[in-house]
Design a protein around this motif. Structure first.
Motif, PDB file in Angstrom:
ATOM      1  N   PRO A 145       0.837  -1.222   0.000  1.00 42.17           N
ATOM      2  CA  PRO A 145       0.000   0.000   0.000  1.00 42.17           C
ATOM      3  C   PRO A 145       0.855   1.248   0.000  1.00 42.17           C
ATOM      4  CG  PRO A 145      -0.742  -1.579   1.666  1.00 42.17           C
ATOM      5  CD  PRO A 145       0.577  -2.079   1.164  1.00 42.17           C
ATOM      6  N   GLU A 146       0.356   2.286  -0.638  1.00 39.34           N
ATOM      7  CA  GLU A 146       1.063   3.560  -0.668  1.00 39.34           C
ATOM      8  C   GLU A 146       0.879   4.327   0.636  1.00 39.34           C
ATOM      9  OE1 GLU A 146       3.133   4.539  -2.941  1.00 39.34           O
ATOM     10  OE2 GLU A 146       2.780   2.764  -4.181  1.00 39.34           O
ATOM     11  N   THR A 147      -0.245   4.073   1.313  1.00 35.70           N
ATOM     12  CA  THR A 147      -0.504   4.755   2.580  1.00 35.70           C
ATOM     13  C   THR A 147       0.213   4.039   3.715  1.00 35.70           C
ATOM     14  OG1 THR A 147      -2.516   3.443   2.893  1.00 35.70           O
ATOM     15  CG2 THR A 147      -2.748   5.583   1.816  1.00 35.70           C
ATOM     16  N   ARG A 148       0.623   4.785   4.727  1.00 37.92           N
ATOM     17  CA  ARG A 148       1.296   4.243   5.919  1.00 37.92           C
ATOM     18  C   ARG A 148       2.459   3.334   5.505  1.00 37.92           C
ATOM     19  NH1 ARG A 148      -2.520   1.445   9.938  1.00 37.92           N
ATOM     20  NH2 ARG A 148      -0.839   1.951  11.367  1.00 37.92           N
ATOM     21  N   ARG A 149       3.271   3.802   4.600  1.00 44.94           N
ATOM     22  CA  ARG A 149       4.319   2.968   4.009  1.00 44.94           C
ATOM     23  C   ARG A 149       5.293   2.434   5.059  1.00 44.94           C
ATOM     24  NH1 ARG A 149       5.590   1.927  -1.378  1.00 44.94           N
ATOM     25  NH2 ARG A 149       6.923   0.091  -1.307  1.00 44.94           N
ATOM     26  N   ASP A 150       5.655   3.273   6.046  1.00 44.45           N
ATOM     27  CA  ASP A 150       6.590   2.821   7.082  1.00 44.45           C
ATOM     28  C   ASP A 150       6.023   1.637   7.843  1.00 44.45           C
ATOM     29  OD1 ASP A 150       8.368   4.768   6.353  1.00 44.45           O
ATOM     30  OD2 ASP A 150       7.831   6.153   7.967  1.00 44.45           O
ATOM     31  N   PHE A 151       4.735   1.733   8.174  1.00 44.62           N
ATOM     32  CA  PHE A 151       4.086   0.642   8.907  1.00 44.62           C
ATOM     33  C   PHE A 151       4.109  -0.638   8.102  1.00 44.62           C
ATOM     34  CE2 PHE A 151       0.230  -1.929   9.315  1.00 44.62           C
ATOM     35  CZ  PHE A 151       0.310  -2.310  10.647  1.00 44.62           C
ATOM     36  N   TRP A 152       3.703  -0.559   6.814  1.00 40.82           N
ATOM     37  CA  TRP A 152       3.618  -1.767   6.003  1.00 40.82           C
ATOM     38  C   TRP A 152       4.986  -2.345   5.686  1.00 40.82           C
ATOM     39  CZ3 TRP A 152      -0.400  -4.517   6.133  1.00 40.82           C
ATOM     40  CH2 TRP A 152      -1.670  -3.944   6.272  1.00 40.82           C
ATOM     41  N   ASP A 153       5.974  -1.478   5.459  1.00 41.88           N
ATOM     42  CA  ASP A 153       7.324  -1.990   5.226  1.00 41.88           C
ATOM     43  C   ASP A 153       7.821  -2.777   6.433  1.00 41.88           C
ATOM     44  OD1 ASP A 153       7.484  -0.991   2.686  1.00 41.88           O
ATOM     45  OD2 ASP A 153       8.656   0.782   3.219  1.00 41.88           O
ATOM     46  N   LYS A 154       7.615  -2.233   7.607  1.00 42.62           N
ATOM     47  CA  LYS A 154       8.050  -2.915   8.826  1.00 42.62           C
ATOM     48  C   LYS A 154       7.305  -4.232   9.008  1.00 42.62           C
ATOM     49  CE  LYS A 154       8.470  -2.314  13.838  1.00 42.62           C
ATOM     50  NZ  LYS A 154       8.247  -1.385  14.983  1.00 42.62           N
ATOM     51  N   LYS A 155       5.993  -4.202   8.819  1.00 42.25           N
ATOM     52  CA  LYS A 155       5.161  -5.390   8.984  1.00 42.25           C
ATOM     53  C   LYS A 155       5.531  -6.484   7.992  1.00 42.25           C
ATOM     54  CE  LYS A 155       1.478  -7.928   9.932  1.00 42.25           C
ATOM     55  NZ  LYS A 155       1.415  -8.725  11.190  1.00 42.25           N
ATOM     56  N   LEU A 156       5.604  -6.144   6.721  1.00 40.61           N
ATOM     57  CA  LEU A 156       5.837  -7.149   5.690  1.00 40.61           C
ATOM     58  C   LEU A 156       7.276  -7.638   5.678  1.00 40.61           C
ATOM     59  CD1 LEU A 156       3.635  -5.583   2.872  1.00 40.61           C
ATOM     60  CD2 LEU A 156       3.071  -7.463   4.424  1.00 40.61           C
ATOM     61  N   ASN A 157       8.230  -6.747   5.946  1.00 37.65           N
ATOM     62  CA  ASN A 157       9.627  -7.193   6.042  1.00 37.65           C
ATOM     63  C   ASN A 157       9.808  -8.166   7.199  1.00 37.65           C
ATOM     64  OD1 ASN A 157      10.371  -5.648   3.849  1.00 37.65           O
ATOM     65  ND2 ASN A 157      11.110  -3.929   5.071  1.00 37.65           N
ATOM     66  N   SER A 158       9.079  -7.915   8.289  1.00 38.69           N
ATOM     67  CA  SER A 158       9.130  -8.831   9.427  1.00 38.69           C
ATOM     68  C   SER A 158       8.562 -10.192   9.036  1.00 38.69           C
ATOM     69  CB  SER A 158       8.333  -8.241  10.599  1.00 38.69           C
ATOM     70  OG  SER A 158       8.253  -9.160  11.669  1.00 38.69           O
ATOM     71  N   ASN A 159       7.475 -10.195   8.270  1.00 32.64           N
ATOM     72  CA  ASN A 159       6.895 -11.459   7.814  1.00 32.64           C
ATOM     73  C   ASN A 159       7.871 -12.225   6.926  1.00 32.64           C
ATOM     74  OD1 ASN A 159       4.569 -10.744   9.140  1.00 32.64           O
ATOM     75  ND2 ASN A 159       3.392 -10.280   7.299  1.00 32.64           N
ATOM     76  N   ILE A 160       8.540 -11.503   6.035  1.00 32.06           N
ATOM     77  CA  ILE A 160       9.500 -12.142   5.122  1.00 32.06           C
ATOM     78  C   ILE A 160      10.646 -12.774   5.908  1.00 32.06           C
ATOM     79  CG2 ILE A 160      11.213 -11.684   3.323  1.00 32.06           C
ATOM     80  CD1 ILE A 160       9.276  -9.483   2.293  1.00 32.06           C
TER      81      ILE A 160
END
Length: 201
Positions: free
Chosen positions: A142-157
């Motif tokens: 998502p383009e919104t809340r990019r910092d949140f999603w990057d942290k969340k998805l990188n953690s999942n990876i």
């Protein structure tokens, strides 16, 4: 799984946001899921009023959800028994394979496990597990809340990699089937067959 609402129909394929055409317009599934949530809202709400809150979005215009709405949409995504997972199970059954599901005692709680063969299969949704092969559109962040999603998805990876390494250290082979892979079930069948017959996988 197919849902229908008034003038349009749409499908929920795991966590992927699918677009369906309606009268020369496109409605992002985020909006449709929001509609479904609103339709399940308070008793006494007027359904037509709730439907009216969901506008059609012309093709090419990106949908922007509020943080609250996106949170509600994402909370509805199932963690197991997803449509991609069920497709892989059907393929395995058609191949005459018997397996166990969601082995909690193994690292990462693999979706499908073959104990005697020491094989584990993960069926990953492209969005939540960060599929980034340069081709898959379902893994787009998502383009919104990019910092949140990057942290969340990188953690999942990172968690997925750690779990797969831990499985291999126990002598298990690990295979990942991505949601988008299932567009070509014949190719997935071939991968499954090769994985399950290869003693070195």
């Amino acid at each position: 799984m197919t849902f229908k609402a008034i003038l349009f129909s749409f499908r929920l394929d795991s966590d992927h946001l699918i677009y369906e055409r309606v009268n020369a317009n496109y409605i992002p599934l985020q909006r449709l899921l929001r509609l479904k949530i609103l339709r399940c809202g308070r008793k006494g709400d007027n359904q037509d009023e709730r439907l009216g809150k969901i506008p059609l979005i012309p093709s090419g215009i990106m949908d922007k959800l509020t943080a609250e709405t996106r949170s509600r949409v994402m909370a509805r995504v199932k963690g197991r028994d997803t449509e991609p997972e069920l497709k892989v199970r059907r393929l395995l059954r058609s191949m005459g394979m018997h397996y166990r599901l969601h082995a909690k005692e193994l690292p990462g709680c693999p979706d499908i496990v073959f104990r005697k063969r020491k094989k584990a299969i993960f069926v990953h949704g492209c969005f939540w597990h960060g599929h980034d092969d340069g081709i898959c559109k379902r893994g787009k962040r998502p383009e919104t809340r990019r910092d949140f999603w990057d942290k969340k998805l990188n953690s999942n990876i990172q968690r997925d990699r750690t779990n797969q390494d831990a499985l291999r250290s126990l002598g298990y082979g690990a295979l990942v089937i991505w949601e988008c892979d299932l567009k070509d079930e014949s190719a997935v069948r071939s991968r499954l067959q090769a994985f399950l017959t290869d003693s070195e996988a």
